[in-house]
Design a protein around this motif. Structure first.
Motif, PDB file in Angstrom:
ATOM      1  N   ILE A 120     -68.549  39.691  23.701  1.00  0.00           N
ATOM      2  CA  ILE A 120     -69.743  39.781  24.543  1.00  0.00           C
ATOM      3  C   ILE A 120     -70.171  38.379  24.997  1.00  0.00           C
ATOM      4  CG2 ILE A 120     -72.190  40.443  24.599  1.00  0.00           C
ATOM      5  CD1 ILE A 120     -71.429  42.694  22.576  1.00  0.00           C
ATOM      6  N   ILE A 121     -70.073  37.410  24.099  1.00  0.00           N
ATOM      7  CA  ILE A 121     -70.396  36.026  24.469  1.00  0.00           C
ATOM      8  C   ILE A 121     -69.453  35.536  25.562  1.00  0.00           C
ATOM      9  CG2 ILE A 121     -70.504  33.629  23.640  1.00  0.00           C
ATOM     10  CD1 ILE A 121     -72.796  35.396  22.611  1.00  0.00           C
ATOM     11  N   ALA A 122     -68.155  35.845  25.434  1.00  0.00           N
ATOM     12  CA  ALA A 122     -67.182  35.445  26.463  1.00  0.00           C
ATOM     13  C   ALA A 122     -67.509  36.115  27.798  1.00  0.00           C
ATOM     14  CB  ALA A 122     -65.762  35.792  26.016  1.00  0.00           C
ATOM     15  N   ASP A 123     -67.915  37.383  27.761  1.00  0.00           N
ATOM     16  CA  ASP A 123     -68.335  38.086  28.979  1.00  0.00           C
ATOM     17  C   ASP A 123     -69.542  37.379  29.596  1.00  0.00           C
ATOM     18  OD1 ASP A 123     -66.416  39.935  28.166  1.00  0.00           O
ATOM     19  OD2 ASP A 123     -67.883  41.420  27.490  1.00  0.00           O
ATOM     20  N   LEU A 124     -70.503  37.061  28.763  1.00  0.00           N
ATOM     21  CA  LEU A 124     -71.728  36.394  29.207  1.00  0.00           C
ATOM     22  C   LEU A 124     -71.429  35.021  29.809  1.00  0.00           C
ATOM     23  CD1 LEU A 124     -74.817  36.404  29.370  1.00  0.00           C
ATOM     24  CD2 LEU A 124     -74.848  35.559  27.018  1.00  0.00           C
ATOM     25  N   VAL A 125     -70.522  34.286  29.194  1.00  0.00           N
ATOM     26  CA  VAL A 125     -70.136  32.977  29.732  1.00  0.00           C
ATOM     27  C   VAL A 125     -69.451  33.139  31.085  1.00  0.00           C
ATOM     28  CG1 VAL A 125     -68.623  30.967  29.358  1.00  0.00           C
ATOM     29  CG2 VAL A 125     -70.029  31.833  27.484  1.00  0.00           C
TER      30      VAL A 125
END
Length: 115
Positions: A93-98
């Motif tokens: 999810i963090i990678a998606d957000l980035v």
């Protein structure tokens, strides 16, 4: 604006990419599927691509773009947690957000280039 007459094609491509991502995310894990060596890079590239296609499909909807794509990323992880052989990862999810945020940071440059 020249892009306005192409919204249909961007929207169609957006739907195709979303379906492809769902097939990869919800399908049985396989080593036969070509993917980048680093899973978080896959997420980053997928969500930068989704953000670009969303932006061209629905211009001037920055908050909607952000919330919709972040919700989609969370949805993917939620569903993956229920699929045998898959796991939920907050780092995905963090990678998606980035990826989404990176696109939004660069979006003014894209808009300036394409008018």
């Amino acid at each position: 604006m020249a892009l306005n007459k192409h919204k249909f094609w961007f929207r169609l491509l957006l739907v195709i990419v979303i379906l492809a991502i769902c097939m990869l995310a919800f399908g049985k894990p396989s080593t036969n599927i070509p993917k980048l060596s680093y899973d978080k890079l896959n997420h980053f590239i997928a969500f930068v691509t989704l953000a670009l296609l969303f932006d061209y499909s629905f211009p001037h909807r920055t908050i909607t773009l952000f919330m919709t794509l972040l919700g989609f990323g969370i949805f993917i992880e939620f569903i993956q947690g229920m699929i045998p052989g898959r796991t939920t990862s907050h780092w995905d999810i963090i990678a998606d957000l980035v990826g989404i945020t990176s696109y939004l940071i660069l979006q003014p440059l894209r808009a300036k280039i394409h008018g």
